[in-house]
Scaffold this active site. Structure first.
Site, mmCIF file in Angstrom:
data_model
loop_
_atom_site.group_PDB
_atom_site.id
_atom_site.type_symbol
_atom_site.label_atom_id
_atom_site.label_comp_id
_atom_site.label_asym_id
_atom_site.label_seq_id
_atom_site.Cartn_x
_atom_site.Cartn_y
_atom_site.Cartn_z
ATOM 1 N N SER A 1 0.814 -1.204 0.000
ATOM 2 C CA SER A 1 0.000 0.000 0.000
ATOM 3 C C SER A 1 0.856 1.265 0.000
ATOM 4 O O SER A 1 1.521 1.551 -0.982
ATOM 5 C CB SER A 1 -0.970 -0.038 1.183
ATOM 6 O OG SER A 1 -2.092 0.754 0.916
ATOM 7 N N ASP B 1 -0.981 -4.370 -3.245
ATOM 8 C CA ASP B 1 -2.053 -3.377 -3.102
ATOM 9 C C ASP B 1 -1.505 -1.951 -3.138
ATOM 10 O O ASP B 1 -1.656 -1.170 -2.184
ATOM 11 C CB ASP B 1 -2.835 -3.613 -1.803
ATOM 12 C CG ASP B 1 -4.177 -4.292 -2.074
ATOM 13 O OD1 ASP B 1 -4.496 -4.548 -3.247
ATOM 14 O OD2 ASP B 1 -4.906 -4.569 -1.105
ATOM 15 N N HIS C 1 -7.877 -5.935 1.663
ATOM 16 C CA HIS C 1 -6.610 -5.209 1.774
ATOM 17 C C HIS C 1 -5.739 -5.780 2.886
ATOM 18 O O HIS C 1 -4.515 -5.799 2.793
ATOM 19 C CB HIS C 1 -6.917 -3.735 2.033
ATOM 20 C CG HIS C 1 -5.740 -2.820 1.911
ATOM 21 N ND1 HIS C 1 -4.879 -2.838 0.836
ATOM 22 C CD2 HIS C 1 -5.280 -1.839 2.732
ATOM 23 C CE1 HIS C 1 -3.942 -1.910 0.999
ATOM 24 N NE2 HIS C 1 -4.162 -1.299 2.140
#
Length: 510
Positions: A261, A312, A389
């Site tokens: 992320s 992600d 996630h």
């Protein structure tokens, strides 16, 4: 009998690693004054006197040392910070507020300060990977994926970023290590604005500066330069010496770079800032966040062949007007004569695949230049179905009942294994020596746990060769890349619980 009692133990636990090696781990915190920054730019504004990271590594097979507490010390401060970070409406907040005592006893199944195993590679050095955490993460929050990779023969370095992205972090004072400076979580909105871009730019400056210093620390450790490790549990140990002459970090392109992320965005910004370092030809509108000195080991390390894995990818931090020029440059692997996308892997959760805005930005960042030869391979892009996630962090593995009930994740441990398998195969294809993936992990019927060698089927784009593992080919993504909408993604303004998954206020609570 032991197995029966373990089933009664309410403390969440990790499954065992599946590679052939036992895994050791040590915590490192080194005074900045003992390191040399590869950057010409000044240190970021916060007064950070140390850099900290956890190392996961293959250790001696007869190691019997205890594990490492998943919640770092001081535990009460960390648990309270996580509860505040999550907010009252989040599914995980219930766990952190109601049963904090159970969290204190969660143990990472590594051998604390164990002796490193002599490298079994042809080079007699272990391959090295950096792993950068996202918002809400820490050096311990991705222990299962880092430990799983280490069990296959990789030394994984997980920085503790002190940029306000962790729920809380602490900086020890050189000369007085019991004196702690607290770094609280920095709440920044997730909707694009000038203020948001400036805040994320500042966090990235800190992260890139830390990565450069940690790279210098590894070079010094490998060449047996004496460094002080002032981490809490290292006062009577000299663990750094054992890594000397065992790390494959000197050959250009040998280090692998991975992040989740915000950590994935960090790795893109880091590698591109070095590969496209500022010179007289860069436009004046470009305001770099990190400027490495020329001819340093770090500038030589980042090449078009450097393996890069993005879990992600959160693309918003890369949209800053200050770094528009850098964003417009192709990923280093697409440099003429480079390997193309064969060394670039992006693994999405299904939730991020359905987040149309972020997916469009991700595709733009990872795509080969339009003028590229048609033979240039694009990046490997996949997602496991029914994944969230949090599936790529420890939270998805430790709390499977939450991920299943609240986020609709199916087989959370299998999702994690698919991520590990893909990363290992990317490294094999890049010429990195790692251990075989077992037949059990490859789900090969009738072969038990015996070795099967490489795992090439996982990165194939020919149909959906692996159950619930979706290859995203350019044809599949044409509508999305052209601005088509995909329904059902996470709220674009609510990535607040990054590492822990989508907010639960719209999905009920436990």
């Amino acid at each position: 009998m032991t197995s029966w009692f373990s089933k009664l133990n309410p403390t969440p636990s990790f499954p065992p690693y599946t590679g052939p090696y036992k895994v050791g781990s040590t915590h490192v915190e080194i005074p900045v004054a003992e390191l040399e920054s590869p950057a010409t730019s000044p240190a970021p504004k916060p007064d950070l006197s140390t850099v900290a990271f956890r190392v996961f590594y293959p250790c001696q097979q007869d190691s019997q040392q205890r594990g490492v507490r998943w919640i770092p010390s001081p535990q009460r401060e960390y648990v309270g910070a996580y509860a505040r970070f999550l907010g009252a409406n989040n599914a995980f907040a219930h766990i952190f507020s109601v049963v904090p005592q159970l969290l204190y006893y969660i143990s990472i199944p590594v051998h604390h300060n164990a002796e490193i195993l002599e490298p079994t590679t042809n080079s007699k050095r272990w391959p090295v990977m950096f792993f950068s955490h996202g918002l809400g993460g820490s050096r311990n929050a991705y222990s299962h994926i880092c430990g799983s990779l280490a069990s296959h023969g990789i030394v994984v370095v997980a920085p503790d970023h002190r940029d306000g992205s962790a729920p809380i972090s602490f900086v020890r004072t050189p000369g007085a290590p019991q004196k702690l400076k607290k770094v609280d979580y920095l709440r920044v909105p997730h909707q694009a604005s000038t203020e948001v871009y400036e805040a994320r730019d500042e966090q990235l400056r800190i992260r890139l500066w830390e990565l450069g210093l940690i790279h210098d620390a590894l070079l010094k450790i490998d060449t047996r330069v004496a460094l002080s490790n002032i981490a809490e549990d290292q006062a009577h140990h000299n663990m750094l010496v054992q890594f000397s002459n065992k790390l494959d970090i000197h050959t250009p392109g040998s280090i692998a770079w991975t992040g989740h992320s915000f950590g994935a965005a960090t790795m893109i910004q880091f590698t591109k800032s070095i590969f496209y370092r500022q010179d007289s030809t860069t436009p004046s509108t470009y305001r770099p966040l990190y400027v490495p000195s020329p001819n340093t080991p770090l500038t030589q390390q980042i090449t078009s062949t450097s393996p890069l894995t993005l879990l992600d990818l959160w693309a918003l931090p890369l949209q800053s007007p200050s770094t528009t020029w850098l964003k417009s440059q192709p990923m280093p692997c697409y440099t003429p004569g480079g390997p193309g996308g064969s060394t670039l892997l992006s693994i999405l959760s299904e939730a991020f695949y359905k987040w149309s805005t972020n997916l469009q930005q991700t595709l733009s960042i990872l795509s080969a230049p339009q003028k590229s030869d048609s033979s240039v391979l694009g990046a490997h892009i996949f997602y496991p179905t029914s994944s969230a996630h949090l599936s790529q962090s420890d939270f998805g593995t430790l709390f499977p009942w939450v991920t299943t009930k609240v986020f609709g994740v199916k087989e959370p441990q299998r999702v994690m294994k698919l991520n590990v398998r893909a990363i290992l195969q990317l490294l094999r294809d890049a010429g990195v020596e790692v251990a075989d993936t077992s037949a059990a992990d490859m789900e090969v019927d009738g072969l038990g746990g015996e070795k099967t060698g490489v795992d090439k089927i996982l990165l194939t784009t020919e149909g959906h060769a692996i159950r619930d593992w979706i290859s995203l080919r350019s044809d599949d993504l044409k509508d999305v890349a052209n601005g088509g909408k995909v329904e059902g993604g996470p709220l674009e303004a609510a990535v607040e619980t990054e590492v822990l998954g989508e907010v639960a206020r719209d999905k009920g609570s436990l």
